[in-house]
Design a protein around this motif. Structure first.
Motif, PDB file in Angstrom:
ATOM      1  N   ASP A   1       6.353  21.950  33.836  1.00 33.73           N
ATOM      2  CA  ASP A   1       6.600  23.009  32.860  1.00 33.73           C
ATOM      3  C   ASP A   1       7.059  22.331  31.577  1.00 33.73           C
ATOM      4  N   PHE A   2       6.139  22.285  30.611  1.00 31.85           N
ATOM      5  CA  PHE A   2       6.434  21.641  29.327  1.00 31.85           C
ATOM      6  C   PHE A   2       6.743  22.681  28.253  1.00 31.85           C
ATOM      7  N   SER A   3       7.020  23.946  28.675  1.00 30.15           N
ATOM      8  CA  SER A   3       7.182  25.004  27.670  1.00 30.15           C
ATOM      9  C   SER A   3       8.514  24.896  26.933  1.00 30.15           C
ATOM     10  N   THR A   4       9.538  24.350  27.604  1.00 28.95           N
ATOM     11  CA  THR A   4      10.832  24.161  26.934  1.00 28.95           C
ATOM     12  C   THR A   4      11.369  22.779  27.295  1.00 28.95           C
ATOM     13  N   ARG A   5      12.320  22.296  26.494  1.00 29.87           N
ATOM     14  CA  ARG A   5      12.974  21.026  26.820  1.00 29.87           C
ATOM     15  C   ARG A   5      14.354  21.320  27.407  1.00 29.87           C
ATOM     16  N   PRO A   6      14.852  20.561  28.379  1.00 31.58           N
ATOM     17  CA  PRO A   6      14.145  19.441  28.991  1.00 31.58           C
ATOM     18  C   PRO A   6      12.921  19.902  29.794  1.00 31.58           C
ATOM     19  N   PHE A   7      11.931  18.980  29.869  1.00 30.14           N
ATOM     20  CA  PHE A   7      10.700  19.289  30.605  1.00 30.14           C
ATOM     21  C   PHE A   7      10.987  19.308  32.103  1.00 30.14           C
ATOM     22  N   LYS A   8      10.214  20.099  32.820  1.00 26.08           N
ATOM     23  CA  LYS A   8      10.408  20.186  34.272  1.00 26.08           C
ATOM     24  C   LYS A   8       9.206  19.577  35.000  1.00 26.08           C
ATOM     25  N   ILE A   9       9.532  18.769  36.005  1.00 25.88           N
ATOM     26  CA  ILE A   9       8.492  18.081  36.782  1.00 25.88           C
ATOM     27  C   ILE A   9       8.721  18.438  38.252  1.00 25.88           C
ATOM     28  N   TYR A  10       7.746  19.076  38.854  1.00 31.40           N
ATOM     29  CA  TYR A  10       7.911  19.575  40.227  1.00 31.40           C
ATOM     30  C   TYR A  10       7.148  18.725  41.240  1.00 31.40           C
ATOM     31  N   ARG A  11       7.742  18.552  42.414  1.00 26.73           N
ATOM     32  CA  ARG A  11       7.033  18.095  43.612  1.00 26.73           C
ATOM     33  C   ARG A  11       7.252  19.215  44.604  1.00 26.73           C
ATOM     34  N   ASP A  12       6.259  20.072  44.716  1.00 30.93           N
ATOM     35  CA  ASP A  12       6.413  21.323  45.476  1.00 30.93           C
ATOM     36  C   ASP A  12       7.662  22.054  44.973  1.00 30.93           C
ATOM     37  N   ASP A  13       8.712  22.231  45.827  1.00 31.19           N
ATOM     38  CA  ASP A  13       9.861  23.028  45.384  1.00 31.19           C
ATOM     39  C   ASP A  13      10.933  22.209  44.677  1.00 31.19           C
ATOM     40  N   GLU A  14      10.797  20.897  44.736  1.00 27.06           N
ATOM     41  CA  GLU A  14      11.829  20.043  44.131  1.00 27.06           C
ATOM     42  C   GLU A  14      11.550  19.866  42.641  1.00 27.06           C
ATOM     43  N   VAL A  15      12.579  19.897  41.831  1.00 29.92           N
ATOM     44  CA  VAL A  15      12.335  19.772  40.389  1.00 29.92           C
ATOM     45  C   VAL A  15      13.236  18.704  39.772  1.00 29.92           C
ATOM     46  N   THR A  16      12.656  17.971  38.818  1.00 32.99           N
ATOM     47  CA  THR A  16      13.397  16.966  38.057  1.00 32.99           C
ATOM     48  C   THR A  16      13.243  17.324  36.588  1.00 32.99           C
ATOM     49  N   GLU A  17      14.302  17.114  35.799  1.00 28.52           N
ATOM     50  CA  GLU A  17      14.200  17.403  34.364  1.00 28.52           C
ATOM     51  C   GLU A  17      14.145  16.095  33.583  1.00 28.52           C
TER      52      GLU A  17
ATOM     53  N   THR B   1       7.858   7.861  45.806  1.00 28.22           N
ATOM     54  CA  THR B   1       6.479   7.940  46.313  1.00 28.22           C
ATOM     55  C   THR B   1       6.129   9.405  46.562  1.00 28.22           C
ATOM     56  N   GLU B   2       6.024  10.150  45.496  1.00 28.37           N
ATOM     57  CA  GLU B   2       5.754  11.588  45.577  1.00 28.37           C
ATOM     58  C   GLU B   2       4.714  11.957  44.530  1.00 28.37           C
ATOM     59  N   THR B   3       3.934  12.971  44.837  1.00 27.96           N
ATOM     60  CA  THR B   3       2.924  13.460  43.898  1.00 27.96           C
ATOM     61  C   THR B   3       3.485  14.650  43.128  1.00 27.96           C
TER      62      THR B   3
END
Ligand code: FAD
Ligand code: NDP
Length: 314
Positions: free
Chosen positions: A90-106, A83-85
């Motif tokens: 960052d779709f510039s390189t793979r794996p793609f990066k998805i941020y919720r503020d400072d937290e990142v998921t690839e 439950t996070e927005t």
């Protein structure tokens, strides 16, 4: 290690994509949002009461209840829901990066299903009669019994407003098309359709200032002719906003091709965006149909296309 598929958004498109991806053993991760764009997780359907046109519910279904069922089904097959927005990608390189503020998921593949938000007017009284006579979707709500054989009003001068006004003439006794200027923005063919419909009356140079009613819902609106500077009360049982939608694409604009109104451009007949491995489904890429079932349909397409794309990378 990067997740195989991350789904951003939690309306019918996101959840249908999740159900398909989970059943394909892709272990999808969904970011459902936390009041993203002011709307609860579950999307636009959480802002409505009765949904009568989603197959499988012959007696209709409450919008929030329907989204709860979508969520339950996604989880049942193994979708991990946060439950996070998502605040940045960052779709510039793979794996793609998805941020919720400072937290990142690839993620190896991303499905974007962040939807769109119908614009509201915030006129006086809107809050009191929202979904009790005021709606932002005539195609969704027009057939409800509260609008039958009543005089209705649509605000806007674009194609949506005319389409909605035409649609409402099937249910209401008369439809006022209220436009703030003396010229419609809509295409010529749509304008002709409005002018030739005997049940539509266009109120030019007119703005709505207040919605009034009682326990039974909306009963009238205060309108102002901005040229004559005259205000009067117009008895209507329904008021429909058709003043445009805003697709939730701000965080993608540096990477994805968007059209002039901000919708994600997908390759026709598919959910492929301009970036291989990034797919878009639902209202975020659809300004024509904007229905729960079409969103769900493209959510299914996105999951199947992502699955095939991932297989091709192996
Ligand atoms: P949405 O439903 O728009 O959901 C996307 C959701 O994703 C957002 O709301 C938010 O919760 C989440 N999100 C957004 N940004 C982020 C982010 N950055 N990070 C994480 N999460 C995010 N359609 C029908 O078929 N029948 C109806 O009766 C009907 N009634 C409606 C009544 C109203 C009042 C409205 C406004 C719409 C109605 N619709 C109806 C239209 C329908 O709701 C939409 O077409 C459908 O919900 C679109 O689904 P979607 O999955 O594309 O996105
Ligand atoms: P548009 O942006 O084209 O039109 C919005 C309308 O709402 C405009 O007439 C605008 O007035 C009016 N408006 C905006 N804000 C306010 C406000 N605060 N108060 C009063 N009026 C306001 O949106 P649509 O949803 O109509 O269309 C979006 C796109 O989708 C368009 O490209 C359209 O062609 C397309 N579409 C096509 C359809 C079809 O071909 N069948 C059907 C539906 C949509 P003003 O003109 O003064 O700016």
């Amino acid at each position: 290690m990067a997740d195989k598929i991350v789904i951003i958004g939690s309306g019918p498109a996101g959840h249908t994509a999740a159900i398909y991806a989970a059943r394909a053993n892709l272990n999808p991760v969904m970011f459902e949002g936390f009041m993203a764009g002011g709307i609860a997780a579950g999307g636009q359907l959480t802002t409505t009461t009765e949904v009568e046109n989603f197959p499988g519910f012959p007696d209709g279904v409450d919008g929030t209840e329907l989204t709860n069922l979508f969520r339950k089904q996604s989880e049942k097959y193994g979708t991990i829901i946060h439950t996070e927005t998502v605040t940045k990608v960052d779709f510039s390189t793979r794996p793609f990066k998805i941020y919720r503020d400072d937290e990142v998921t690839e993620a190896e593949a991303v499905i974007i299903a962040t939807g769109a938000t119908a614009k509201r007017m915030n006129v006086k009284g809107e809050h009191d009669y929202w979904q009790r006579g005021i709606s932002a979707c005539a195609v969704c709500d027009g057939a409800l019994p509260i609008f039958r054989n009543k005089e209705l009003a649509v605000i806007g001068g674009g194609d949506s407003a005319i389409e909605e006004a035409n649609h409402l003439t099937k249910f209401g006794s008369k439809v006022y098309l209220i436009h703030r200027r003396d010229q419609l923005r809509a295409s010529q063919i749509m304008q002709k359709r409005a002018m030739e419909n005997p049940k539509i009356e266009i109120l030019w140079n007119t703005v709505v200032e207040e919605a009034k009613g009682g326990a039974g819902g909306l009963q009238s609106i205060m309108i102002k002719d901005v040229v004559k500077n005259e205000t009067k009360e117009l008895p209507v049982g329904g008021l429909f906003y058709a003043i445009g939608h805003k697709p939730n694409t701000d965080i993608f604009k540096d990477f994805l091709d968007l059209d002039e109104t901000g919708y994600i451009i997908t390759k026709p007949g598919t959910t492929y965006t301009n970036i291989p491995g990034v797919f878009a489904a639902g209202d975020v890429q659809d300004k024509n149909y904007r229905q729960a079932i079409t969103a769900a349909g493209t959510g299914c397409m996105a999951a199947l296309e992502a699955e095939r794309w991932l297989e091709a990378q192996e």
